[in-house]
Design a protein around this motif. Structure first.
Motif, PDB file in Angstrom:
ATOM      1  N   PHE A   1      -8.357  -2.797  10.966  1.00 34.93           N
ATOM      2  CA  PHE A   1      -8.264  -1.758   9.926  1.00 34.93           C
ATOM      3  C   PHE A   1      -9.592  -1.035   9.812  1.00 34.93           C
TER       4      PHE A   1
ATOM      5  N   GLY B   1      -3.194  -0.909  13.253  1.00 38.74           N
ATOM      6  CA  GLY B   1      -3.354  -0.309  11.936  1.00 38.74           C
ATOM      7  C   GLY B   1      -4.504   0.666  11.805  1.00 38.74           C
ATOM      8  N   GLU B   2      -5.430   0.656  12.764  1.00 40.27           N
ATOM      9  CA  GLU B   2      -6.549   1.602  12.654  1.00 40.27           C
ATOM     10  C   GLU B   2      -6.086   3.051  12.757  1.00 40.27           C
TER      11      GLU B   2
ATOM     12  N   THR C   1       2.269  -7.526   6.256  1.00 43.61           N
ATOM     13  CA  THR C   1       3.711  -7.663   6.486  1.00 43.61           C
ATOM     14  C   THR C   1       3.965  -7.939   7.964  1.00 43.61           C
ATOM     15  N   LYS C   2       3.221  -7.214   8.818  1.00 42.07           N
ATOM     16  CA  LYS C   2       3.375  -7.452  10.254  1.00 42.07           C
ATOM     17  C   LYS C   2       2.960  -8.881  10.604  1.00 42.07           C
TER      18      LYS C   2
ATOM     19  N   ASN D   1       6.636  -1.466   0.958  1.00 40.82           N
ATOM     20  CA  ASN D   1       5.237  -1.049   1.079  1.00 40.82           C
ATOM     21  C   ASN D   1       5.130   0.465   1.062  1.00 40.82           C
TER      22      ASN D   1
ATOM     23  N   GLU E   1      -4.745  -7.478  14.191  1.00 38.17           N
ATOM     24  CA  GLU E   1      -4.730  -6.217  13.453  1.00 38.17           C
ATOM     25  C   GLU E   1      -6.153  -5.733  13.203  1.00 38.17           C
TER      26      GLU E   1
ATOM     27  N   ILE F   1      11.256  -7.780   8.907  1.00 34.83           N
ATOM     28  CA  ILE F   1      10.090  -7.043   8.464  1.00 34.83           C
ATOM     29  C   ILE F   1      10.487  -5.779   7.695  1.00 34.83           C
TER      30      ILE F   1
ATOM     31  N   GLN G   1      10.377  -5.292   3.626  1.00 34.68           N
ATOM     32  CA  GLN G   1       9.027  -5.264   3.100  1.00 34.68           C
ATOM     33  C   GLN G   1       8.307  -3.973   3.492  1.00 34.68           C
ATOM     34  N   LEU G   2       8.553  -3.519   4.709  1.00 36.28           N
ATOM     35  CA  LEU G   2       7.937  -2.252   5.146  1.00 36.28           C
ATOM     36  C   LEU G   2       8.394  -1.102   4.256  1.00 36.28           C
TER      37      LEU G   2
ATOM     38  N   ARG H   1      -1.031  -4.089   2.785  1.00 34.52           N
ATOM     39  CA  ARG H   1       0.314  -4.646   2.738  1.00 34.52           C
ATOM     40  C   ARG H   1       1.042  -4.571   4.077  1.00 34.52           C
ATOM     41  N   THR H   2       0.925  -3.422   4.756  1.00 34.65           N
ATOM     42  CA  THR H   2       1.679  -3.311   6.010  1.00 34.65           C
ATOM     43  C   THR H   2       1.069  -4.152   7.127  1.00 34.65           C
ATOM     44  N   TYR H   3      -0.264  -4.235   7.158  1.00 35.69           N
ATOM     45  CA  TYR H   3      -0.901  -5.123   8.130  1.00 35.69           C
ATOM     46  C   TYR H   3      -0.406  -6.553   7.907  1.00 35.69           C
TER      47      TYR H   3
ATOM     48  N   ASN I   1       3.131   3.975   6.755  1.00 36.15           N
ATOM     49  CA  ASN I   1       3.404   2.548   6.910  1.00 36.15           C
ATOM     50  C   ASN I   1       4.313   2.244   8.094  1.00 36.15           C
TER      51      ASN I   1
END
Lengths: 288, 382
Positions: B207, A263-264, B219-220, A10, B205, A3, A6-7, B215-217, A255
């Motif tokens: 958001f 992600g929130e 990617t995970k 990003n 996930e 991962i 890509q992280l 992208r990061t969501y 990120n």
């Protein structure tokens, strides 16, 4: 799949977008010492100009992009001439200038929404058909690569401008003390006008790229501006290097912050970083 | 001016004000036999969901015109439109105005679940009927006795989607959900069903609304190799196109993409472009043959497409159901209308044949269907 690459990519992409906003914002702040909130809406102006010229009128895409940048720059210049310069003449405080710019922001955003509706639009023609490059185990699209390259190129350009041109020295002089700059014979109004033109044109370019990468909507300016301002403050407001540094730091923190948690939290993390910097290092990483 | 004149003037003004308020109240408290029956409407007339609110408003105009021309009711119907802005707070302000100032006994709305849930306690305590045609949050079922809807609850969509994914033999699912009442409702129900059926939720996930960079969501999600991704946006259709687009840009392949109804939205299809190909999403059952002409009428009258065909059909039905209720009761007494709706025989309308269950929810055979996007056009899966 690993991962990490890509992280990192990003984060770099996000950082590059924030860079483009922070660069113009910092340039204008450096010369005028006020938070020009209207900066954000100029990104929307750029994006919608391209939408109008290329998609509605069907003009050549390169021409439309050039016109979009020009239009954003000219509106920035116009705002300085019509609103900020008279206010400066009246010795208005920076707070009043900031409020005025907030008014400009709201008005321009409303005009865009009236002209083009609030609907979300994309600029790219064949959505999903973009060229994709693989770098070190991660992927990046053509537009994103362009965002990154142009962000760095504009930074380099601005640095050269400041170092080697008379204009750059004049901006520096104004930044140090506008009154003294006037006394030594610098036409400060003209120089500040140029600064607004360049800064706003960069914002327009940023808006266009965001439009190709994700899309445009009238309210896009605020979220871009917020991140750009945070980046500037973290890095050192008014400092070209600082803005770029802050932008990438913000991109990485955001990120990587949500790597292990939901992600929130993304926006919460960005603003927490801002508050930490305001508390412990209010002048940013690079003090001016 | 002496103090005496001031006092006299003050008294006169006070009397005038009191008299003015009294006369206004007098007027509104005695309904005239041929005055129109006022009905309220709450829905987003501005903001992101404004096209949906406008669609409802236009549909109500069509139904109202037909009903008023037919002369079936002794009194004409009149609808007062208020902007709920897809927000609980604004919907409550709108409802306060409709209930206290316009004195309506029936409100058509809200459109967004947040509007309906926000207004629910208010209509319940004032005994005002609330009739939604799109709100689908499961908690609306329990929101009150005066609250009805002729749109399926999320539990229907969530259940249908989860069962569809299970039926495809998929064992590892990733869900990406917008942080809204609607999407969270869908997510909860799907999670329950997946757990029951021993399906692995490998990524879950969430958001916030307004996010454009996924992208990061993603990617995970990519790193855990799911067999399917369920896209669960709640507010803007643009997001429903952006996520598949960024899935494509990140080179995530060999994964089946499913989603809720927003993925079939025209805006989503234009934003997502080629990335939308092959996506399967749930939608309301296709409209009955009757409603084809209704949609045509809508298009010719307003010279634009409605935001959502099923919404036109459901909202149109709701106005006619209210008309039937008022006709049966002889007036707009909300208790009588409430009882009529609970006892209503199966109504055969634009969205199909249905009645209301004990919660005021839609009771009918299967209402949810699945569609697949082929060459940019959603096609019904048999």
């Amino acid at each position: 799949m690993d991962i990490l690459p890509q992280l990192i990519l990003n984060s770099i992409i996000a950082g590059a977008i924030y860079t483009l906003i922070a660069l113009g914002f910092n340039l204008i702040y450096g010369a005028t010492k006020f938070f020009n909130l209207a900066h954000g809406v100029l990104a929307a102006v750029g994006g919608y100009a391209v939408f109008f010229f290329a998609k509605t009128l069907g003009w050549d895409i390169y021409l439309s992009v050039a016109l979009g940048i020009l239009l954003a720059g000219l509106i920035g210049l116009g705002l300085d001439k019509l609103i900020y310069r008279p206010l400066r003449k009246k010795k208005a405080s920076n707070m009043i200038l900031m409020i005025a710019s907030l008014g400009v922001f709201t008005a321009l955003q409303a005009i865009i929404a009236i002209l083009f509706t609030s609907q979300f639009q994309t600029l790219s023609r064949g959505a999903g058909s973009q060229k994709i490059y693989e770098i070190a185990g991660g992927v990046i699209t053509q537009t994103q690569l362009l965002i990154l390259i142009s962000g760095l190129a504009i930074m380099a350009g601005l640095i050269l401008l400041f170092k080697y041109t008379l204009f750059g020295k004049a901006v520096k002089a104004i930044s140090d003390d506008e009154e003294v700059a006037k006394i030594v014979g610098i036409n400060t109004n003209k120089i500040i006008g140029y600064v607004f033109f360049i800064g706003s044109a960069i914002a327009g370019w940023a808006g266009i790229l965001v439009g190709f990468d994700t899309g445009i909507e009238p309210t896009m300016g605020m979220s871009l501006l917020l991140k750009g301002v945070i980046a500037s403050i973290i890095g050192g407001v008014g400092n070209i290097y600082g803005g770029v540094l802050g932008a990438f730091l913000l991109g990485f923190v955001e990120n990587f912050g949500i790597w292990k948690i939901s992600g929130e939290w993304k926006d919460a993390i960005a603003f927490a970083v801002l508050i930490l910097f305001l508390l412990f290092r209010p002048n940013g990483i690079l003090r001016k | 001016m002496t103090n005496t004149t001031k006092t006299i003037l003050g008294l006169i003004i006070a009397i005038l004000v009191v008299w003015g308020i009294y006369s206004i109240l007098q007027k509104s408290s005695e309904p005239m036999a041929n005055e129109p029956i006022k009905i309220g409407f709450i829905g987003p007339l501005t903001g992101d969901m404004a096209t949906y609110g406008e669609t409802e408003k236009n549909t109500i105009e069509i139904a109202l015109e037909e009903i008023n021309q037919s002369g079936e009711l002794k009194r004409k119907l009149e609808v007062i439109y208020e902007d709920g802005k897809c927000s609980g707070k604004d919907a409550v302000t709108a409802a306060q105005k409709l209930i206290n100032i316009d004195k309506v006994h029936i409100i058509l709305g809200g459109l967004c679940s947040t509007e309906t849930l926000g207004v629910a306690p208010l209509v319940e305590s004032n005994k005002v009927i609330l009739f939604s045609s799109l709100s689908s949050n499961p908690s609306i079922s329990q929101a009150g006795d005066y609250i009805f809807r002729n749109s399926p609850s999320d539990s229907e969509f969530g259940r249908a989607d989860a069962e569809f994914i299970v039926s495809q033999g998929i064992k590892r699912v990733a869900i990406i959900t917008e942080n809204t009442d609607y999407s969270q409702g869908v997510r909860e129900i799907m999670k329950n069903i997946f757990q029951e059926k021993n399906i692995d939720i490998v990524a879950d996930e969430i958001f916030n609304s307004g996010t454009k960079d996924f992208r990061t969501y993603l990617t995970k999600i990519k790193s855990v190799n799911p067999e399917a991704i369920y896209i669960n946006p709640g507010g803007s259709a643009a997001v429903a196109g952006l996520i598949p687009k960024q899935i494509g840009e990140l080179g995530i392949k060999n994964v089946k993409i499913f989603g809720n109804f927003l993925l079939g939205d025209k805006e989503a299809l234009s934003v997502g472009g080629q990335a939308m190909e092959g996506i399967i999403f749930s939608d309301s059952k296709d409209l009955t043959q009757l409603s084809g002409s209704l949609i045509e009428k809508y298009k010719s009258k307003f010279e634009k497409d409605p935001a959502h065909d099923a919404l036109v059909a459901a909202r149109y039905d709701s106005v006619y159901i209210i008309k039937d209720a008022i006709k049966s009761c002889g007036n707009d007494d909300s208790d009588c209308i409430k009882n009529y709706l609970y006892d209503m025989p199966e109504y055969s309308g634009m969205i199909g044949s249905y009645k209301f269950d004990l919660n005021g929810d839609l009771l009918s055979e299967e209402f949810v269907i699945h569609k697949k996007i082929v060459d940019g056009v959603p096609q019904v899966i048999e």
